[in-house]
Motif scaffolding. Structure first.
Motif, short mmCIF file in Angstrom:
data_model
loop_
_atom_site.label_atom_id
_atom_site.label_comp_id
_atom_site.label_asym_id
_atom_site.label_seq_id
_atom_site.Cartn_x
_atom_site.Cartn_y
_atom_site.Cartn_z
N TRP A 135 8.53 10.48 -13.34
CA TRP A 135 8.10 9.26 -14.05
C TRP A 135 9.02 8.10 -13.71
CZ3 TRP A 135 3.46 8.68 -15.38
CH2 TRP A 135 2.72 9.68 -15.99
N GLY A 136 10.32 8.37 -13.65
CA GLY A 136 11.27 7.33 -13.28
C GLY A 136 11.05 6.82 -11.87
N LEU A 137 10.82 7.73 -10.94
CA LEU A 137 10.55 7.33 -9.56
C LEU A 137 9.26 6.52 -9.45
CD1 LEU A 137 11.58 10.58 -7.66
CD2 LEU A 137 12.77 8.38 -7.65
N ALA A 138 8.26 6.91 -10.23
CA ALA A 138 7.01 6.15 -10.23
C ALA A 138 7.25 4.74 -10.76
CB ALA A 138 5.95 6.86 -11.08
N ALA A 150 1.64 6.55 -6.86
CA ALA A 150 0.57 7.45 -7.29
C ALA A 150 0.96 8.91 -7.09
CB ALA A 150 -0.71 7.14 -6.51
N VAL A 151 1.62 9.20 -5.99
CA VAL A 151 2.09 10.58 -5.74
C VAL A 151 3.10 10.99 -6.81
CG1 VAL A 151 3.42 12.02 -4.14
CG2 VAL A 151 1.60 10.55 -3.28
N PHE A 152 4.03 10.10 -7.14
CA PHE A 152 5.02 10.41 -8.17
C PHE A 152 4.36 10.61 -9.54
CE2 PHE A 152 8.46 8.05 -5.60
CZ PHE A 152 8.80 9.23 -4.95
N VAL A 153 3.36 9.81 -9.85
CA VAL A 153 2.66 9.97 -11.13
C VAL A 153 1.94 11.31 -11.17
CG1 VAL A 153 0.73 9.10 -12.52
CG2 VAL A 153 2.44 7.52 -11.65
N ILE A 154 1.29 11.68 -10.09
CA ILE A 154 0.59 12.97 -10.05
C ILE A 154 1.57 14.13 -10.21
CG2 ILE A 154 -0.70 14.52 -8.51
CD1 ILE A 154 -2.12 11.96 -7.45
N MET A 155 2.71 14.05 -9.53
CA MET A 155 3.73 15.11 -9.65
C MET A 155 4.26 15.18 -11.08
SD MET A 155 3.75 16.52 -6.75
CE MET A 155 5.22 17.51 -6.73
N ALA A 156 4.49 14.02 -11.70
CA ALA A 156 4.97 14.00 -13.08
C ALA A 156 3.93 14.60 -14.03
CB ALA A 156 5.30 12.56 -13.51
N LEU A 181 0.83 -1.20 0.00
CA LEU A 181 0.00 0.00 0.00
C LEU A 181 0.87 1.26 0.00
CD1 LEU A 181 -2.78 1.34 0.22
CD2 LEU A 181 -2.53 1.19 2.70
N VAL A 182 1.91 1.26 0.79
CA VAL A 182 2.82 2.41 0.85
C VAL A 182 3.50 2.61 -0.50
CG1 VAL A 182 4.93 3.30 1.92
CG2 VAL A 182 3.19 2.18 3.32
N ARG A 183 3.97 1.51 -1.10
CA ARG A 183 4.65 1.61 -2.40
C ARG A 183 3.71 2.12 -3.48
NH1 ARG A 183 7.07 -3.44 -2.08
NH2 ARG A 183 5.35 -4.23 -3.30
N ASN A 184 2.49 1.60 -3.51
CA ASN A 184 1.54 2.04 -4.52
C ASN A 184 1.08 3.48 -4.30
OD1 ASN A 184 1.70 -0.32 -5.93
ND2 ASN A 184 -0.09 -1.24 -4.96
N THR A 185 0.95 3.88 -3.03
CA THR A 185 0.60 5.27 -2.74
C THR A 185 1.72 6.20 -3.18
OG1 THR A 185 -0.72 4.55 -0.86
CG2 THR A 185 -0.08 6.87 -0.92
N LEU A 186 2.95 5.82 -2.88
CA LEU A 186 4.10 6.62 -3.29
C LEU A 186 4.17 6.70 -4.82
CD1 LEU A 186 6.42 8.17 -2.03
CD2 LEU A 186 7.79 6.10 -2.15
#
Length: 92
Positions: free
Chosen positions: A79-82, A10-16, A3-8
């Motif tokens: 995008w890379g972090l996501a 999602a945050v990276f995708v939104i920022m990208a 859950l933490v990994r997928n939330t993180l």
């Protein structure tokens, strides 16, 4: 942990997406400044690109578009972090 990994992710995708949207808004606004309504249509129906548009901007405005490249780079990094944080593995 998943859950933490997928939330993180999602945050990276939104920022990208926000950074990429900023690049696109800058692209359309530059075309609008150059050509008016016709330029806005050009900006809406074409892609900003990584090489061609910055080169055209550099020639026309006589200044290098550093802000454009910074926003583009931020988008690529997020995008890379996501991609690194994404996991569809059910075992963890």
């Amino acid at each position: 942990m998943r859950l933490v990994r997928n939330t993180l992710c999602a945050v990276f995708v939104i920022m990208a997406l926000l950074a990429a949207f900023g690049v696109w808004v800058a692209y359309v606004s530059v075309w609008y400044q150059w050509q008016g309504v016709f330029g806005a249509l050009i900006g809406l129906f074409t892609s900003p690109g990584f090489v061609i548009f910055p080169f055209i901007y550099w020639v026309v405005e006589n200044s290098f578009p550093t802000g454009y490249f910074i926003m583009w780079g931020i988008s690529v990094v997020f995008w890379g972090l996501a991609g690194l944080t994404y996991s569809d593995d059910d075992r963890t």
